[in-house]
Design an enzyme around this catalytic site. Structure first.
Site, PDB file in Angstrom:
ATOM      1  N   ASP A  76      -9.161  -1.020  -0.831  1.00  0.00           N
ATOM      2  CA  ASP A  76      -8.145  -1.301  -0.127  1.00  0.00           C
ATOM      3  C   ASP A  76      -7.406  -2.326  -0.837  1.00  0.00           C
ATOM      4  O   ASP A  76      -7.350  -2.409  -2.032  1.00  0.00           O
ATOM      5  CB  ASP A  76      -8.564  -1.514   1.299  1.00  0.00           C
ATOM      6  N   HIS A  98      -4.062  -5.378   5.200  1.00  0.00           N
ATOM      7  CA  HIS A  98      -4.444  -4.009   5.550  1.00  0.00           C
ATOM      8  C   HIS A  98      -5.872  -3.940   5.103  1.00  0.00           C
ATOM      9  O   HIS A  98      -6.709  -3.539   6.250  1.00  0.00           O
ATOM     10  CB  HIS A  98      -3.702  -2.922   4.818  1.00  0.00           C
ATOM     11  N   SER A 129      -5.140   5.038   8.647  1.00  0.00           N
ATOM     12  CA  SER A 129      -6.028   4.012   7.883  1.00  0.00           C
ATOM     13  C   SER A 129      -7.118   3.218   8.847  1.00  0.00           C
ATOM     14  O   SER A 129      -7.862   2.952   8.529  1.00  0.00           O
ATOM     15  CB  SER A 129      -5.090   2.809   7.341  1.00  0.00           C
TER      16      SER A 129
END
Ligand code: NAG
Ligand code: NAG
Ligand code: NAG
Ligand code: NAG
Ligand code: NAG
Length: 747
Positions: A154, A218, A541
Site C-alpha cells: 500500500d 490509505h 480498499s
C-alpha cells in the site's frame, strides 16, 4: 484508458467460443503464442520501463549474467547490471529495464520469457464495522495469532500511530525473514516487524516521503483495519467516537510501500510480492487495482499466483468501478476478491435555504455553518473564463474566485470539493445519482444531494433575487437498510472465466473509521489544514483488509490450511445477502457478507491445489511452454483441451447461458471434512423457477476428519431473466456449508 477495455467486454455481447470462456480473453492470448506482449506506444524509439517476467527458473545459473546476456542480445550493446531497475529473484524471476517497443517485442520472443509489459500505473481502491458483522472484542482467540504476519502492499504506514504500538508484543516470530533496515526517520517495532519502500523510476514528487512512512493515509488506514491494536476514544473530530481496532489485533504487520502520490506502479508491486513471499508473510493484503488484460501481465495476479504456490492467500479489493457489469478488477482464481458492503452507520448533512426549506444530503461534514446564512450561487453562473473546464462541475480552477468568494456554490456533479475550496467559497452543494453510498469528507462545508433535491435548490436560485443557504455539521444515524453493497463496488461477472463467480464475498467498506497519517489532509485535498489521527473513508480498499483479517483469524486456528481452504471457509460461512436490495445479486456480493465468528469452523472445505490452477490455465488456452516457465517445473497441458479443468473446485457455482436456451450442465466438486469426524451431510438446494438443480449423491457420510467425498451438481432448464440465484447448503445439523449458485444470461 484500459478501463474502457473491460467496459467493452461488458458492453458488447461476447460471441461464445465455449460456454465457459470468454472469446475476447482467448483472443488476447492468441496474439502471442507462447509469450505475451501487451501495450503499444506511439513513439517507437522512446525507451520506457518494461517488466520482463520470467516465472520460476529451475536452473541455478546466475540470473544477473543471464539477464545481461539477454539484454546484450536485444539491445546489441553491453548493458551492465546497474541499468536494471529491478531484478526479481527471491520468489520468482524477471527484471525491469528501459526498452524501446521494438526491443520489448524482441525480448518477449526470447526463450524463458513469460511476458513483457510496460510499467503501468495502478490505483488505490479508495469501527464499528467489526461489531456490525458480529465480531466483538472478546472472542475466542488463539495465542498463535501473534505469529501471524500480514503483508500489506500500500502507500506505507504511520509507525507512531497508537494502532501500531508494540506494547505487550514479544519479538517477531522466528520464521520472519524480512527487515526494516537502512531507513531514515522510520523505525519498526514488534508490531510493525517489516517495512520497505519501492520506487523503480526514482521519480519522487513533492510530498512523497522516501521511506515506508505514509504521506497519503490509505496504507495506515488499511493496515490498522486488518491488524491495528485496540484504541479507545478514536474518532474523526467527534464522529464515530468509539474504539478503533483491527480484526486480528495481535497479528504483526509488514508494510511494503508501493504507492506514491502519483500512483502504484507494476514494477514496484511485483518487487514487493517478490519480497513479501520470501520474507515469510502469512497473508497478503492488496487494496490496489489496475485494468488487467491477462493474468501474466497483471502484477497482482502474477504475485498472487506465486504467493498461492507458497501457501499464502492474497486478499484483493474488487475495485471501485461499479455498479456496471463486469467492472471487477481483481479476479484471478487463486486470489480472494472482496466487494464493499455498508455498515449500519450513515452520515446526513442538512442544507437549509433562505426560504426555510431543508434538504438532506450525505458527507462527513466536520464543519458547521450553523444558522448563519450565506449567498448561494450556481456554479454554471461563475465560470473562470480562462479555464478549459466547464464550471458547472466545480472542478479545480474552473470557478471565478471573484464570483464565488464568501458564497456557497451549487455544483452539478460530485467532486472532491477542491474547485470551490480553492476559489474561496464557504461551502459547496454537490449532486449526483447515488448520494446515499458515497460518504466522503470535503475540504469545506459540503453536502452531496440527489439530482432531484439539487434541482429544487436550482429552482429556488432561479426564483429569488438574493438566495441564501447554510450547511450544517453532519448527523450520524443508523442505516436500517444495511448491509447492502455500495454502488461503487465493482461487479461481476468475471470477464476472464465465466464459470468462476467473482467477487468472492463482501466485507464492510463504507464509512470505516481507522488510523490515518496526521500529515495527510482528511479530505485528501491539498491545503485542507485539518489533520487527524483517524479518518472515515470508503472503498473496496477498506473491505479488503476486513477479509484479510478474518483470513488471518482462520489461519490462527488452522495454520496448515491452503489459501483455497481459507477462502472456502470465508465463503461458505458468509451471511447470505438480499437480492432485493442488490439487484446484481451474486455479482455484487459473491457468497455474501463475511462472518468472522463462523469462518474458522466451516464444517467442509472446497480445496484447490496449485496443480488444479495449472490445469485450469491450460484449459483457458495458456500453453505448456509458458506454464513451465511460470512454475519452473514440468507442468504440462494434456493434448486435448480439457473443458472440465475450467471447473475449479470452487465453493460457488456460476453458469452463463443465452436467455431461453435449454441448459444441461454438470459441476463436479469434492469436499473435505474439517468438522466432526463422523457426520452426515444432506444437500439442501433452492431451485428457482425454470431450473432444476440436483445434487448426486445428496447425502455425504463422513467417517473421519480430512476425508474427501465428491458430488455432482446438475443444472437443467432455462432462464428468462439476466440473473437467477440459487444455493446449495450441505447441512449436518451443526454446520451449514453454503455455496451460491448463479445462472446468468451472457452479458
Ligand atoms: C521524521 O518524521 C517526523 C514525523 O513523525 C517528522 O515530523 C520529522 O520532520 C521527520 N524528520 C526528518 C528529519 O525527516
Ligand atoms: C482562473 O484559473 C487560473 C488557473 O487556471 C487561475 O490562475 C486564475 O486565478 C483563475 N481566475 C479567477 C478569477 O479565479
Ligand atoms: C434556471 O434558469 C436557467 C436559466 O434561466 C435555466 O436554464 C434552468 O433550466 C432553470 N432551472 C430550473 C430548475 O428552473
Ligand atoms: C441534525 O443536527 C442538527 C444540529 O446540527 C439538528 O438541528 C437537526 O435537527 C438534525 N437533523 C436530523 C435529521 O436529525
Ligand atoms: C463428474 O461427476 C459425474 C457424476 O458423478 C461423473 O460421471 C463424471 O465423470 C465426473 N466428471 C469428472 C471430470 O470428474
Amino acid at each position: 484508458m484500459l478501463a474502457k477495455f473491460i467496459a467493452s467486454i461488458a458492453n458488447h455481447p461476447i460471441p461464445m467460443a465455449s460456454k465457459t470462456t470468454s472469446l475476447s480473453w482467448l483472443l488476447l492470448l492468441s496474439l502471442a503464442a507462447s509469450t505475451l506482449l501487451i501495450g503499444h506506444s506511439a513513439s517507437q524509439n522512446e525507451r520506457k520501463a518494461y517488466i520482463v517476467y520470467m516465472g520460476n527458473r529451475r536452473d541455478e545459473i546466475s540470473t544477473s549474467s543471464l539477464y545481461s546476456n539477454m539484454l546484450q542480445e536485444v539491445i546489441g550493446s553491453h548493458i551492465g547490471p546497474e541499468s536494471l531497475l529491478y531484478s526479481y529473484k527471491r520468489s520468482f524471476h524477471g527484471f525491469v529495464v528501459e526498452l524501446t517497443e521494438q526491443e520489448a517485442q524482441k525480448m518477449a520472443a526470447m526463450d524463458g520469457v513469460v511476458s513483457v509489459f510496460p510499467n503501468k500505473q495502478n490505483e488505490l481502491h479508495t469501527t464499528r464495522s467489526w461489531d456490525f458483522i458480529g465480531f466483538p472484542k472478546q472472542v475466542d482467540r488463539r495465542t498463535i495469532e501473534s505469529n501471524i504476519i500480514i503483508g500489506v502492499l500500500d502507500s506505507g504506514i504511520w509507525p507512531e500511530a497508537d494502532s501500531f504500538s508494540d506494547k505487550g508484543f514479544g519479538p517477531p516470530p522466528r520464521k520472519w525473514k524480512g527487515s526494516c533496515k537502512g531507513l531514515t526517520n522510520f523505525t519498526c517495532n514488534n508490531k510493525i516487524i517489516g517495512a520497505k519502500y519501492y520506487r523503480s523510476d526514482g521519480k519522487f514528487e513533492e510530498g512523497d516521503i522516501k521511506s515506508p512512512r505514509d504521506s497519503e493515509g490509505h496504507g495506515t488506514h488499511v493496515a490498522s483495519t486488518a491488524a491495528g491494536n485496540i484504541v479507545s476514544k478514536a474518532s474523526l473530530e467527534g464522529f464515530r467516537l468509539g474504539t478503533a481496532r483491527g480484526g486480528v489485533p495481535s497479528a504483526r504487520i509488514a508494510m511494503y510501500k508501493v504507492c506514491w502520490l502519483n500512483g502504484c506502479f507494476d514494477a514496484d508491486i511485483l518487487a514487493a510480492f517478490d519480497d513479501a513471499i520470501a520474507d515469510g508473510v502469512d497473508i497478503i493484503s492488496i487494496s490496489i487495482g489496475g485494468y488487467p488484460k491477462n493474468y501474466f501481465t497483471d502484477p497482482i495476479a502474477i504475485g498472487a499466483f506465486h504467493a498461492m504456490r507458497n501457501g499464502i492467500l492474497t486478499s484483493t479489493s474488487a475495485g471501485n468501478s461499479g455498479p456496471g457489469p463486469a467492472t471487477i478488477l481483481n479476479f484471478s482464481p487463486w486470489s480472494l476478491s472482496v466487494a464493499a458492503s455498508t455498515i449500519d452507520r450513515k452520515f446526513s448533512t442538512e442544507v437549509r435555504l433562505g426560504n426555510n426549506k431543508i434538504y438532506e444530503g450525505t458527507s462527513v461534514n466536520t464543519f458547521n455553518l450553523k444558522n448563519d446564512m450565506y449567498p448561494i450561487i450556481y456554479s454554471g453562473d461563475a465560470p473562470n473564463t480562462t479555464s478549459e473546464f466547464n464550471s458547472r462541475y466545480c472542478q479545480k480552477y474552473s470557478l471565478d474566485q471573484n464570483l464565488v468568494k464568501g458564497k456557497i456554490v451549487l455544483c452539478d456533479a460530485l467532486s472532491d470539493g477542491s474547485g470551490p475550496f480553492l476559489a474561496g467559497a464557504v461551502g459547496a452543494v454537490m449532486q449526483g445519482r447515488n448520494p446515499n453510498s458515497q460518504t466522503m469528507a470535503f475540504p469545506l462545508p459540503a453536502s452531496y444531494l440527489s439530482f432531484e433535491n439539487g434541482g429544487k435548490i436550482r429552482m429556488y436560485l432561479n426564483s429569488t433575487r438574493s438566495p441564501t443557504a447554510t450547511i450544517l455539521r453532519s448527523n450520524e444515524s443508523k442505516d436500517t437498510l444495511a448491509p447492502y453493497i455500495a454502488p461503487f463496488s465493482s461487479r461481476g461477472p468475471n470477464p476472464a472465466a465465466h464459470n468462476i463467480l467473482k467477487p468472492d464475498l463482501a466485507a464492510p467498506g463504507v464509512n470505516i473509521l481507522a488510523a490515518w497519517s496526521p500529515i495527510s489532509p482528511i479530505s485528501g485535498v491539498e491545503s485542507d489544514k485539518r489533520s487527524n489521527s483517524y479518518n472515515i473513508i470508503s472503498g473496496t480498499s477498506m473491505a479488503c483488509p476486513h477479509a484479510t483479517a478474518v483470513a488471518a483469524y482462520i489461519k490462527s486456528f488452522h495454520p496448515t490450511w491452503s489459501p483455497a481452504s481459507i477462502r472456502s471457509a470465508l465463503m461458505t460461512t458468509a451471511d447470505p445477502m438480499s437480492a432485493e436490495k442488490n439487484p446484481d445479486a451474486e455479482f455484487a456480493y459473491g457468497a455474501g457478507n463475511i462472518n468472522p465468528l463462523k469462518a474458522p469452523n466451516p464444517g467442509l472445505i472446497y480445496d484447490i491445489d496449485a496443480l488444479d490452477y495449472i490445469k485450469f490455465l491450460c484449459a483457458q488456452g495458456y500453453n505448456t511452454k509458458l506454464l513451465q516457465h511460470v512454475t519452473g517445473d514440468k507442468s504440462s497441458c494434456s493434448k486435448e483441451t480439457d473443458e472440465k479443468s475450467l471447473d475449479l473446485n470452487y465453493p460457488s457455482f456460476a453458469l452463463s447461458t443465452p436467455l431461453s436456451n435449454s441448459i444441461s450442465h454438470v459441476f463436479n466438486r469434492t469436499v473435505t471434512n474439517v468438522g466432526s469426524s463422523t457426520s452426515t451431510y444432506k444437500a439442501i438446494v433452492t431451485s428457482p423457477h425454470g431450473l432444476s438443480i440436483k445434487v448426486n449423491p445428496s447425502i455425504l457420510s463422513f467417517t473421519s476428519l480430512k476425508q474427501k467425498l465428491s458430488f455432482a451438481l446438475t443444472i437443467e432448464g432455462t432462464i428468462e431473466k439476466q440473473i437467477v440465484s440459487a444455493s446449495l447448503i450441505w447441512d449436518d445439523g451443526t454446520f451449514q456449508v453454503r455455496s451460491p449458485i448463479v445462472v446468468y444470461g451472457d452479458f
